[in-house]
Scaffold this motif. Structure first.
Motif, PDB file in Angstrom:
ATOM      1  N   SER A   9       6.211  -6.333   7.930  1.00 12.11           N
ATOM      2  CA  SER A   9       7.159  -7.244   7.272  1.00 12.11           C
ATOM      3  C   SER A   9       8.095  -7.908   8.270  1.00 12.11           C
ATOM      4  N   ALA A  10       8.297  -7.274   9.421  1.00  6.56           N
ATOM      5  CA  ALA A  10       9.127  -7.881  10.459  1.00  6.56           C
ATOM      6  C   ALA A  10       8.391  -8.979  11.219  1.00  6.56           C
ATOM      7  N   LEU A  11       7.076  -9.037  11.055  1.00  2.18           N
ATOM      8  CA  LEU A  11       6.268  -9.993  11.818  1.00  2.18           C
ATOM      9  C   LEU A  11       5.607 -11.053  10.947  1.00  2.18           C
ATOM     10  N   ALA A  12       5.784 -10.987   9.643  1.00  4.63           N
ATOM     11  CA  ALA A  12       5.108 -11.915   8.735  1.00  4.63           C
ATOM     12  C   ALA A  12       6.017 -12.236   7.562  1.00  4.63           C
ATOM     13  N   THR A  13       5.786 -13.395   6.957  1.00  5.30           N
ATOM     14  CA  THR A  13       6.667 -13.862   5.888  1.00  5.30           C
ATOM     15  C   THR A  13       6.199 -13.471   4.498  1.00  5.30           C
ATOM     16  N   ASP A  14       4.937 -13.094   4.347  1.00  2.00           N
ATOM     17  CA  ASP A  14       4.373 -12.803   3.032  1.00  2.00           C
ATOM     18  C   ASP A  14       3.503 -11.560   3.147  1.00  2.00           C
ATOM     19  N   VAL A  15       4.103 -10.383   2.947  1.00  2.00           N
ATOM     20  CA  VAL A  15       3.428  -9.117   3.194  1.00  2.00           C
ATOM     21  C   VAL A  15       3.494  -8.224   1.963  1.00  2.00           C
ATOM     22  N   SER A  16       2.382  -7.575   1.663  1.00  2.00           N
ATOM     23  CA  SER A  16       2.341  -6.547   0.630  1.00  2.00           C
ATOM     24  C   SER A  16       1.427  -5.437   1.124  1.00  2.00           C
ATOM     25  N   GLY A  17       1.455  -4.292   0.470  1.00  2.00           N
ATOM     26  CA  GLY A  17       0.554  -3.238   0.880  1.00  2.00           C
ATOM     27  C   GLY A  17       0.919  -1.892   0.312  1.00  2.00           C
ATOM     28  N   ARG A  18       0.079  -0.901   0.592  1.00  2.00           N
ATOM     29  CA  ARG A  18       0.293   0.453   0.101  1.00  2.00           C
ATOM     30  C   ARG A  18      -0.611   1.421   0.858  1.00  2.00           C
ATOM     31  N   ALA A  19      -0.309   2.702   0.690  1.00  2.00           N
ATOM     32  CA  ALA A  19      -1.140   3.758   1.248  1.00  2.00           C
ATOM     33  C   ALA A  19      -2.180   4.202   0.229  1.00  2.00           C
ATOM     34  N   LEU A  20      -3.387   4.511   0.707  1.00  2.00           N
ATOM     35  CA  LEU A  20      -4.434   5.081  -0.119  1.00  2.00           C
ATOM     36  C   LEU A  20      -4.550   6.575   0.189  1.00  2.00           C
ATOM     37  N   ASP A  21      -5.061   7.335  -0.762  1.00  2.00           N
ATOM     38  CA  ASP A  21      -5.158   8.783  -0.605  1.00  2.00           C
ATOM     39  C   ASP A  21      -6.390   9.141   0.223  1.00  2.00           C
ATOM     40  N   CYS A  22      -6.285   8.913   1.533  1.00  2.37           N
ATOM     41  CA  CYS A  22      -7.394   9.177   2.444  1.00  2.37           C
ATOM     42  C   CYS A  22      -6.846   9.221   3.857  1.00  2.37           C
ATOM     43  N   GLY A  23      -7.750   9.376   4.815  1.00  2.00           N
ATOM     44  CA  GLY A  23      -7.372   9.335   6.205  1.00  2.00           C
ATOM     45  C   GLY A  23      -7.567   7.959   6.802  1.00  2.00           C
ATOM     46  N   HIS A  24      -8.005   7.930   8.064  1.00  4.85           N
ATOM     47  CA  HIS A  24      -8.061   6.678   8.811  1.00  4.85           C
ATOM     48  C   HIS A  24      -9.174   5.741   8.360  1.00  4.85           C
ATOM     49  N   TYR A  25     -10.319   6.269   7.943  1.00  5.88           N
ATOM     50  CA  TYR A  25     -11.509   5.441   7.723  1.00  5.88           C
ATOM     51  C   TYR A  25     -11.593   4.993   6.264  1.00  5.88           C
ATOM     52  N   LEU A  26     -10.709   4.116   5.869  1.00  2.55           N
ATOM     53  CA  LEU A  26     -10.576   3.715   4.470  1.00  2.55           C
ATOM     54  C   LEU A  26     -11.869   3.215   3.847  1.00  2.55           C
TER      55      LEU A  26
END
Length: 311
Positions: free
Chosen positions: A272-289
């Motif tokens: 969010s500090a580097l972009a003007t239009d950001v959304s997102g979330r964490a998924l219940d998993c590790g690195h390899y989504l």
């Protein structure tokens, strides 16, 4: 709603056609599924893998979109177009990939495209957004925080968990020799140490990752990728920040709630500090989504990320 399915058939993506684009001294290799008049989506993989990370996701996306899955330059069967000292900067890798998408767009009738990218591919996608924002309609980055923040925010715990970041940047040929001496052991150490272990990966996909890493060329370019990230890529990122340049393309970020990025960083705040239009979330998993949580990834990609392109 899109549903996940395993689609590694004969070492490829079900329903996709092989594609190879030659230019300069390099090539881009991957697979494509063309849906006439549909928006185009570029899928980029991470380390130490190939475009087959998308074997659960790509066939379902192809029901709605023209989908292009490519090996990153230097990985899998792809090679950088200019094998010089700067070949694996994210700027050079992004340029190669965008040239590939331009050529495919001329052939199949699409222009700007969306990008869905994991790990190293997501770092290339970030530079693509910074350098060529007119070419990308939307971008989704999986399980990364910005490279500069990750290096400058290094702690003992993070450096221990992501040890390969600091091993692969050592001067040639030390890491090349050590990885090349037992590439399977290296892959097992990197991929098997994550939350889900090696059980998360389809046997055919895992065999393809192993086969790619047994190529000394791939090992060399992989090391060069990390060396670039710890050198010239950081200079480009610092220059962008000093100039006040931010990403204006709609950006979504996903990360694993059980992964290293979640443990040591705040991805949503950092992006969010580097972009003007950001959304997102964490998924219940590790690195390899894409391989650990493909159904969740597909739902998010369709409903939260790509839905505006279908209206």
């Amino acid at each position: 709603m899109l549903t996940a399915r395993v689609a590694v058939t004969g070492g490829g993506l079900a329903g996709f056609d092989a594609v190879r684009l030659d230019f300069g001294e390099g090539r881009l290799v991957g697979e494509v599924s063309v849906r006439p008049c549909a928006p185009a989506v570029l899928l980029l993989h991470g380390h130490p893998q190939t475009h087959l990370i998308w074997h659960h996701v790509a066939p379902a996306l192809a029901e709605w979109f023209t989908v292009v899955a490519l090996d990153l330059p230097g990985y899998g069967d792809s090679r950088p177009s200019d094998p010089g000292a700067a070949a694996m900067t994210k700027r050079a890798m992004a340029s190669d990939l965008d040239e590939g998408m331009r050529r495919l767009g001329e052939q199949h009738g699409f222009g700007p495209y969306a990008v869905v990218a994991h790990d190293r591919g997501a770092r290339v996608a970030h530079r693509l957004l910074a350098d060529r924002p007119d070419r990308v309609t939307r971008a989704l980055l999986m399980d990364i925080a910005p490279t500069l923040d990750m290096y400058e925010g290094t702690t003992r715990g993070y450096a221990t968990a992501y040890w390969h970041w600091f091993f692969l940047i050592q001067r040639e040929p030390l890491p090349e020799r050590l990885v090349g001496a037992d590439p399977d052991a290296y892959l097992d150490a990197v991929m098997g140490s994550r939350h889900a272990g090696l059980a998360a990966f389809d046997d055919e996909a895992l065999a393809a990752y192993r086969a790619a890493l047994r190529d000394p060329e791939v090992v060399h370019w992989m090391c060069e990728d990390y060396r670039a990230s710890a050198g010239p890529d950081l200079e480009l990122d610092r220059a962008d920040r000093e100039a006040g340049r931010v990403v204006t393309t709609p950006l979504r970020v996903l990360w694993g709630a059980r992964g290293i990025v979640e443990r040591y960083f705040d991805p949503l705040a950092l992006w969010s500090a580097l972009a003007t239009d950001v959304s997102g979330r964490a998924l219940d998993c590790g690195h390899y989504l894409p391989e650990e949580a493909p159904a969740e990834v597909l739902t998010d990609v369709q409903e939260e990320f790509l839905a505006p392109l279908l209206t």
